[in-house]
Motif scaffolding. Sequence first.
Motif, mmCIF file in Angstrom:
data_model
loop_
_atom_site.group_PDB
_atom_site.id
_atom_site.type_symbol
_atom_site.label_atom_id
_atom_site.label_comp_id
_atom_site.label_asym_id
_atom_site.label_seq_id
_atom_site.Cartn_x
_atom_site.Cartn_y
_atom_site.Cartn_z
ATOM 1 N N HIS A 20 -21.387 43.700 48.036
ATOM 2 C CA HIS A 20 -21.224 44.690 49.956
ATOM 3 C C HIS A 20 -19.604 45.227 49.515
ATOM 4 O O HIS A 20 -19.386 46.263 50.734
ATOM 5 C CB HIS A 20 -21.690 44.441 50.844
ATOM 6 N N LYS A 21 -18.804 43.925 49.182
ATOM 7 C CA LYS A 21 -17.770 44.502 49.575
ATOM 8 C C LYS A 21 -16.456 44.796 47.826
ATOM 9 O O LYS A 21 -15.697 45.199 47.809
ATOM 10 C CB LYS A 21 -16.351 43.694 49.455
ATOM 11 N N ILE A 22 -17.789 45.794 47.044
ATOM 12 C CA ILE A 22 -17.637 46.347 46.287
ATOM 13 C C ILE A 22 -16.236 47.657 46.500
ATOM 14 O O ILE A 22 -15.701 47.864 45.246
ATOM 15 C CB ILE A 22 -18.578 46.912 45.343
ATOM 16 N N TRP A 23 -16.101 48.193 47.226
ATOM 17 C CA TRP A 23 -15.121 49.482 47.570
ATOM 18 C C TRP A 23 -14.006 49.019 47.657
ATOM 19 O O TRP A 23 -13.512 49.291 47.569
ATOM 20 C CB TRP A 23 -15.778 49.843 48.593
ATOM 21 N N LEU A 24 -14.308 47.664 48.501
ATOM 22 C CA LEU A 24 -12.532 47.216 48.335
ATOM 23 C C LEU A 24 -12.158 46.234 46.653
ATOM 24 O O LEU A 24 -10.610 46.575 46.739
ATOM 25 C CB LEU A 24 -12.278 45.325 49.958
ATOM 26 N N VAL A 25 -12.776 45.934 46.568
ATOM 27 C CA VAL A 25 -12.547 45.450 44.172
ATOM 28 C C VAL A 25 -11.925 46.686 44.167
ATOM 29 O O VAL A 25 -11.120 47.268 43.281
ATOM 30 C CB VAL A 25 -13.789 45.217 43.906
ATOM 31 N N ALA A 26 -12.565 48.192 44.147
ATOM 32 C CA ALA A 26 -12.426 48.415 44.063
ATOM 33 C C ALA A 26 -10.459 49.572 43.624
ATOM 34 O O ALA A 26 -10.200 50.172 43.294
ATOM 35 C CB ALA A 26 -13.397 50.368 43.801
ATOM 36 N N THR A 175 -4.168 47.444 35.340
ATOM 37 C CA THR A 175 -6.534 47.426 35.909
ATOM 38 C C THR A 175 -7.113 45.618 35.842
ATOM 39 O O THR A 175 -7.769 45.286 37.134
ATOM 40 C CB THR A 175 -7.236 48.408 35.163
ATOM 41 N N GLY A 176 -6.829 45.126 35.094
ATOM 42 C CA GLY A 176 -7.665 43.610 35.051
ATOM 43 C C GLY A 176 -6.766 43.661 36.517
ATOM 44 O O GLY A 176 -8.624 41.924 36.794
ATOM 45 N N LEU A 177 -5.481 43.222 35.973
ATOM 46 C CA LEU A 177 -4.793 42.561 37.108
ATOM 47 C C LEU A 177 -5.331 42.735 38.674
ATOM 48 O O LEU A 177 -5.885 41.777 39.325
ATOM 49 C CB LEU A 177 -3.825 41.845 37.703
ATOM 50 N N GLY A 178 -5.652 44.105 38.189
ATOM 51 C CA GLY A 178 -6.183 44.706 40.140
ATOM 52 C C GLY A 178 -7.151 44.006 40.313
ATOM 53 O O GLY A 178 -7.507 43.887 41.741
ATOM 54 N N PHE A 179 -8.501 44.153 39.404
ATOM 55 C CA PHE A 179 -9.940 43.936 38.971
ATOM 56 C C PHE A 179 -9.905 42.524 40.190
ATOM 57 O O PHE A 179 -10.559 42.260 41.017
ATOM 58 C CB PHE A 179 -10.810 44.021 38.922
ATOM 59 N N VAL A 180 -8.884 41.469 39.267
ATOM 60 C CA VAL A 180 -8.791 39.808 39.310
ATOM 61 C C VAL A 180 -9.171 39.834 41.276
ATOM 62 O O VAL A 180 -9.325 38.667 42.145
ATOM 63 C CB VAL A 180 -8.161 39.366 38.625
ATOM 64 N N LEU A 181 -7.397 40.405 41.476
ATOM 65 C CA LEU A 181 -6.907 40.642 43.190
ATOM 66 C C LEU A 181 -8.000 40.889 43.593
ATOM 67 O O LEU A 181 -8.294 40.051 44.936
ATOM 68 C CB LEU A 181 -5.933 41.269 42.506
ATOM 69 N N GLY A 182 -8.577 41.800 43.868
ATOM 70 C CA GLY A 182 -9.914 42.371 44.367
ATOM 71 C C GLY A 182 -10.832 41.682 44.713
ATOM 72 O O GLY A 182 -11.538 41.512 45.783
ATOM 73 N N ILE A 184 -10.744 37.750 44.417
ATOM 74 C CA ILE A 184 -10.613 36.951 45.131
ATOM 75 C C ILE A 184 -10.291 37.409 46.514
ATOM 76 O O ILE A 184 -10.591 36.469 47.045
ATOM 77 C CB ILE A 184 -8.656 36.381 43.917
ATOM 78 N N LEU A 185 -9.880 38.613 46.666
ATOM 79 C CA LEU A 185 -8.896 39.571 48.631
ATOM 80 C C LEU A 185 -11.121 38.772 48.978
ATOM 81 O O LEU A 185 -10.831 38.256 50.084
ATOM 82 C CB LEU A 185 -8.836 40.426 48.332
ATOM 83 N N VAL A 186 -11.954 39.312 48.093
ATOM 84 C CA VAL A 186 -13.050 39.370 48.814
ATOM 85 C C VAL A 186 -13.513 37.710 48.658
ATOM 86 O O VAL A 186 -14.227 37.967 49.810
ATOM 87 C CB VAL A 186 -14.216 40.045 47.751
ATOM 88 N N ILE A 187 -13.577 36.970 48.011
ATOM 89 C CA ILE A 187 -14.219 35.566 48.489
ATOM 90 C C ILE A 187 -13.485 34.835 49.421
ATOM 91 O O ILE A 187 -13.895 34.003 50.391
ATOM 92 C CB ILE A 187 -13.845 34.911 47.142
ATOM 93 N N ILE A 188 -11.854 35.217 49.409
ATOM 94 C CA ILE A 188 -11.231 34.947 50.743
ATOM 95 C C ILE A 188 -11.816 35.531 52.170
ATOM 96 O O ILE A 188 -12.064 34.753 52.808
ATOM 97 C CB ILE A 188 -9.708 35.195 50.772
ATOM 98 N N LEU A 189 -12.060 36.472 52.304
ATOM 99 C CA LEU A 189 -13.012 37.339 53.311
ATOM 100 C C LEU A 189 -14.037 35.992 53.328
ATOM 101 O O LEU A 189 -14.389 36.327 54.477
ATOM 102 C CB LEU A 189 -13.461 39.545 52.949
ATOM 103 N N TYR A 190 -14.851 36.341 52.209
ATOM 104 C CA TYR A 190 -16.235 35.314 52.476
ATOM 105 C C TYR A 190 -16.262 33.792 53.001
ATOM 106 O O TYR A 190 -16.948 33.730 54.207
ATOM 107 C CB TYR A 190 -16.889 35.607 50.705
ATOM 108 N N ILE A 191 -14.968 33.554 52.916
ATOM 109 C CA ILE A 191 -14.620 31.698 53.341
ATOM 110 C C ILE A 191 -14.619 31.944 54.203
ATOM 111 O O ILE A 191 -14.863 31.709 55.051
ATOM 112 C CB ILE A 191 -13.635 31.488 52.236
ATOM 113 N N VAL A 192 -13.300 33.424 54.764
ATOM 114 C CA VAL A 192 -12.988 32.911 56.188
ATOM 115 C C VAL A 192 -13.798 32.904 57.332
ATOM 116 O O VAL A 192 -14.317 33.331 58.581
ATOM 117 C CB VAL A 192 -11.604 34.645 56.788
ATOM 118 N N ASN A 193 -14.772 34.113 56.578
ATOM 119 C CA ASN A 193 -16.087 34.693 57.723
ATOM 120 C C ASN A 193 -17.242 33.492 58.135
ATOM 121 O O ASN A 193 -17.912 33.258 58.859
ATOM 122 C CB ASN A 193 -17.177 35.624 57.042
#
Length: 197
Positions: A20-26, A175-182, A184-193
């Motif tokens: 659902h948040k793949i746009w944020l990873v992208a 590019t790989g670093l950006g994907f991984v950080l993206g 991680i950011l989505v997972i953090i948002l999931y945990i916060v929610n």
Amino acid sequence: MKNKNVFEVSPIELFKYIVHKIWLVAIVTLIFASIGFFKFEKTSDESYTANAILYIVPKETNEDTSYDGQIVDESIQIITGNVFAKQIHANDKSINAKKLTKSLTVTKIDNTKMFNLVVSTDSKKESKKYMNAVIAHYTNEMMSKYHAERIDVVSSENEKVIEPANNKKTLIKYTGLGFVLGLILVIILYIVNKIKA
């Protein structure tokens, strides 16, 4: 009493949230890929190259004229061997034998008793120093142990070489670093929610 701070992470639910948040990873991946591309475009490699053409004058006492053609081949084998660099290092500890071997290129000039020496390092002073050490040690070896009357330096020059850096790995890394950080950011948002829920 159930602890409100404890929550269960469902892999399926997490996967759906990431989709659902793949746009944020992208977006994060694209930002880091752009940084990597910028570094790839702007970065260049600078090196200093010392060039010298050496001419071997065989001893007049050597009656075997066929040896004239072999002397260059033997010279190249001597210079490119590991022992040669180690001998130079033994005489001058400031010269790194492995670095010298890696930076040294020897090319035969066909149908002559000449060959081209090239030493490439990241320092003008170092490339010149390495070249002088190679010529001095080689001359000593050829005149004392082999059939050479003398070694003439036909030409010598030292120049700066600027080439585009081969940094495709940098682009891939960012590019790989950006994907991984993206992710991680989505997972953090999931945990916060999950915590807020």
